[in-house]
Enzyme design. Structure first.
Site, PDB file in Angstrom:
ATOM      1  N   ASP A   1       0.844  -1.199   0.000  1.00  0.00           N
ATOM      2  CA  ASP A   1       0.000   0.000   0.000  1.00  0.00           C
ATOM      3  C   ASP A   1       0.878   1.247   0.000  1.00  0.00           C
ATOM      4  OD1 ASP A   1      -2.376  -1.439   0.124  1.00  0.00           O
ATOM      5  OD2 ASP A   1      -2.674  -1.140   2.269  1.00  0.00           O
TER       6      ASP A   1
ATOM      7  N   ARG B   1      -1.322  -0.545  -8.443  1.00  0.00           N
ATOM      8  CA  ARG B   1      -2.726  -0.237  -8.145  1.00  0.00           C
ATOM      9  C   ARG B   1      -2.855   1.295  -8.187  1.00  0.00           C
ATOM     10  NH1 ARG B   1      -3.790  -0.913  -2.231  1.00  0.00           N
ATOM     11  NH2 ARG B   1      -4.241  -3.118  -2.556  1.00  0.00           N
TER      12      ARG B   1
ATOM     13  N   LYS C   1      -6.762   7.403  -5.931  1.00  0.00           N
ATOM     14  CA  LYS C   1      -6.691   8.871  -5.903  1.00  0.00           C
ATOM     15  C   LYS C   1      -5.765   9.355  -4.791  1.00  0.00           C
ATOM     16  CE  LYS C   1     -11.263   9.695  -7.883  1.00  0.00           C
ATOM     17  NZ  LYS C   1     -12.563  10.376  -7.733  1.00  0.00           N
TER      18      LYS C   1
ATOM     19  N   ALA D   1      -5.361   8.968  -0.128  1.00  0.00           N
ATOM     20  CA  ALA D   1      -6.227   9.070   1.045  1.00  0.00           C
ATOM     21  C   ALA D   1      -5.649   9.920   2.177  1.00  0.00           C
ATOM     22  CB  ALA D   1      -6.524   7.664   1.568  1.00  0.00           C
TER      23      ALA D   1
HETATM   24  C1  LIG Z   1      -8.753  -1.249  -3.203  1.00  0.00           C
HETATM   25  C2  LIG Z   1      -8.305   0.099  -2.724  1.00  0.00           C
HETATM   26  C3  LIG Z   1      -7.053   0.235  -2.159  1.00  0.00           C
HETATM   27  C4  LIG Z   1      -6.606   1.483  -1.743  1.00  0.00           C
HETATM   28  N1  LIG Z   1      -5.307   1.650  -1.316  1.00  0.00           N
HETATM   29  C5  LIG Z   1      -4.839   2.869  -1.049  1.00  0.00           C
HETATM   30  C6  LIG Z   1      -3.477   3.111  -0.758  1.00  0.00           C
HETATM   31  O1  LIG Z   1      -2.661   2.186  -0.734  1.00  0.00           O
HETATM   32  N2  LIG Z   1      -3.081   4.376  -0.493  1.00  0.00           N
HETATM   33  C7  LIG Z   1      -3.959   5.428  -0.515  1.00  0.00           C
HETATM   34  O2  LIG Z   1      -3.536   6.589  -0.299  1.00  0.00           O
HETATM   35  N3  LIG Z   1      -5.263   5.234  -0.778  1.00  0.00           N
HETATM   36  C8  LIG Z   1      -5.730   3.997  -1.044  1.00  0.00           C
HETATM   37  N4  LIG Z   1      -7.056   3.833  -1.334  1.00  0.00           N
HETATM   38  C9  LIG Z   1      -8.026   4.918  -1.068  1.00  0.00           C
HETATM   39  C10 LIG Z   1      -8.125   5.889  -2.241  1.00  0.00           C
HETATM   40  O3  LIG Z   1      -6.949   6.652  -2.326  1.00  0.00           O
HETATM   41  C11 LIG Z   1      -9.322   6.842  -2.058  1.00  0.00           C
HETATM   42  O4  LIG Z   1      -9.162   7.574  -0.881  1.00  0.00           O
HETATM   43  C12 LIG Z   1     -10.663   6.135  -1.985  1.00  0.00           C
HETATM   44  O5  LIG Z   1     -10.730   5.073  -2.867  1.00  0.00           O
HETATM   45  C13 LIG Z   1     -11.795   7.118  -2.357  1.00  0.00           C
HETATM   46  O6  LIG Z   1     -11.604   7.588  -3.653  1.00  0.00           O
HETATM   47  P1  LIG Z   1     -12.500   7.155  -4.910  1.00  0.00           P
HETATM   48  O7  LIG Z   1     -11.570   6.828  -6.029  1.00  0.00           O
HETATM   49  O8  LIG Z   1     -13.403   6.059  -4.531  1.00  0.00           O
HETATM   50  O9  LIG Z   1     -13.243   8.456  -5.361  1.00  0.00           O
HETATM   51  P2  LIG Z   1     -14.040   9.601  -4.591  1.00  0.00           P
HETATM   52  O10 LIG Z   1     -14.095  10.746  -5.533  1.00  0.00           O
HETATM   53  O11 LIG Z   1     -13.503   9.835  -3.211  1.00  0.00           O
HETATM   54  O12 LIG Z   1     -15.451   8.943  -4.427  1.00  0.00           O
HETATM   55  C14 LIG Z   1     -16.258   8.645  -5.555  1.00  0.00           C
HETATM   56  C15 LIG Z   1     -17.565   8.052  -5.080  1.00  0.00           C
HETATM   57  O13 LIG Z   1     -17.298   6.800  -4.437  1.00  0.00           O
HETATM   58  C16 LIG Z   1     -18.120   6.623  -3.304  1.00  0.00           C
HETATM   59  N5  LIG Z   1     -17.264   6.573  -2.098  1.00  0.00           N
HETATM   60  C17 LIG Z   1     -15.954   6.872  -2.031  1.00  0.00           C
HETATM   61  N6  LIG Z   1     -15.484   6.689  -0.770  1.00  0.00           N
HETATM   62  C18 LIG Z   1     -16.529   6.285  -0.041  1.00  0.00           C
HETATM   63  C19 LIG Z   1     -16.694   5.952   1.325  1.00  0.00           C
HETATM   64  N7  LIG Z   1     -15.683   5.996   2.200  1.00  0.00           N
HETATM   65  N8  LIG Z   1     -17.943   5.571   1.746  1.00  0.00           N
HETATM   66  C20 LIG Z   1     -18.965   5.518   0.867  1.00  0.00           C
HETATM   67  N9  LIG Z   1     -18.871   5.839  -0.440  1.00  0.00           N
HETATM   68  C21 LIG Z   1     -17.678   6.217  -0.881  1.00  0.00           C
HETATM   69  C22 LIG Z   1     -19.063   7.771  -3.285  1.00  0.00           C
HETATM   70  O14 LIG Z   1     -20.202   7.412  -4.021  1.00  0.00           O
HETATM   71  C23 LIG Z   1     -18.289   8.858  -4.003  1.00  0.00           C
HETATM   72  O15 LIG Z   1     -19.103   9.836  -4.562  1.00  0.00           O
HETATM   73  C24 LIG Z   1      -7.498   2.603  -1.800  1.00  0.00           C
HETATM   74  C25 LIG Z   1      -8.759   2.457  -2.372  1.00  0.00           C
HETATM   75  C26 LIG Z   1      -9.160   1.241  -2.840  1.00  0.00           C
HETATM   76  C27 LIG Z   1     -10.511   1.135  -3.490  1.00  0.00           C
END
Ligand SMILES: Cc1cc2nc3c(=O)[nH]c(=O)nc-3n(C[C@H](O)[C@H](O)[C@H](O)COP(=O)(O)OP(=O)(O)OC[C@H]3O[C@@H](n4cnc5c(N)ncnc54)[C@H](O)[C@@H]3O)c2cc1C
Length: 302
Positions: A130, A180, A183, A185
């Protein structure tokens, strides 16, 4: 502002210890965390496997500051690869380098990572590193490339909110690493990360367009329907088959969309976090979506 405040609180140790003892926050966390034990994670994984989803298991915990803790964590991951193989689970593992003592002793961290990647290779499986906050980006990329030179059973994560990510993607692809794409976090300063969501999204699409034609099996990890549509359209326009990449989503988030993608014939891996150290992960999920915070507060004051 709310996102920034919640991300700051995700690092607050006193709030963490209160939340982890509080019955309500524990029960809300169960929406996104499969449970506190490996058995809980395997139960959740089996249900998901049955429904057609491969999984990635993540033992929650970060910033381990003692050698014994880092070694114990590595032992757990090695044992997990063994159990995944024995129980024929369709799943791999995700971990954080700060769990392996990156803050404490980089050499220890590298040797533990190499050992876990070796266990992944031995079982024909895969280990995903990660990506944590930007303090760790360079070291994570470097370590991934070094271990990748020994085994192809390891890959990492790239965050589209960082300005540097295009260069990292190109370097990692040149080293043959599976990536992977997410966006991002964490809370990052504007001089290194795009402050505007539109730019983060735009960069996500640009990076996806570099990843998919690279001939390496990458993961597009998002719950955002616009990012998913852009990926599907690009893949289909460029003759990239549905088996040449996978989507990934987090446990308990947009399960409707997860099922839809599987029904359409795409691969969708569910990331399953588990363990007792769930507080920072939980806070990052609250920060992503204000509606989650409203849900939590409504229940708290009820
Ligand atoms: C499999 C996986 C692994 C990841 N690993 C990492 C990592 O190693 N490092 C890192 O920095 N980040 C990681 N992330 C988190 C990532 O960076 C984002 O913060 C997170 O995925 C939210 O972004 P989004 O792309 O879903 O889009 P966003 O623009 O945040 O969300 C788009 C839509 O998705 C839905 N959504 C998003 N988040 C939520 C929530 N918490 N609850 C409910 N609905 C939601 C909503 O409908 C929202 O409108 C990971 C995410 C995934 C899916």
């Amino acid at each position: 502002m709310l996102r920034a405040a919640l991300l700051r609180l995700s690092e607050n140790k006193r709030l963490a210890s209160w939340a982890m003892r509080n019955r309500l926050s524990r029960s809300v966390a169960r929406r996104w965390v499969a449970g506190e034990t490996l058995d809980d994670a395997f139960d959740a994984a089996r249900v998901l496997n049955k429904a057609g989803f491969p999984v990635s298991l993540d033992l929650l915990g970060e910033n381990v500051l003692d050698r014994d803790g880092a070694i114990r964590t590595a032992d757990s991951y090695v044992a997990m690869f063994g159990r995944i193989a024995t129980e024929k689970l369709d799943g791999n593992i995700s971990l954080k380098l700060t769990q392996l003592g990156l803050d404490l002793d980089p050499e220890l961290c590298e040797s533990l990572l190499t050992r876990i990647a070796g266990a992944a290779a031995e079982h024909g499986n895969f280990l995903r590193i990660d990506m944590e906050g930007s303090l760790y980006t360079q070291r994570t990329v470097d370590l991934c490339k070094r271990v990748r030179a020994k085994t192809d059973a390891v890959g990492t994560v790239i965050q589209s909110y960082l300005h540097r990510s295009e260069q990292d993607v190109r370097d990692l692809i040149a080293a043959g690493c599976r990536i992977r794409l997410v966006k991002g976090a964490y809370k990052e300063p504007a001089d290194i990360a795009f402050p505007a969501k539109a730019d983060v999204d735009g960069n996500f699409v640009s990076l996806m367009k570099i990843l998919l034609p690279s001939g390496i099996y990458h993961a597009i990890a998002t719950h955002d329907p616009r990012m998913i549509d852009a990926t599907k359209n690009f893949a289909s326009a460029n003759g990239i088959g549905k088996d040449k990449f996978e989507f990934q989503m987090l446990y308990g988030i947009r399960t409707d969309l997860q099922r839809k993608l599987i029904a359409e014939g795409y691969r969708l891996r569910v990331y399953i976090p588990f363990g007792s150290d769930w507080y920072p992960y939980f806070m990052r999920r609250l920060a992503e979506r204000p509606a989650n915070l409203t849900f939590f507060l409504r229940n708290l004051f009820r």
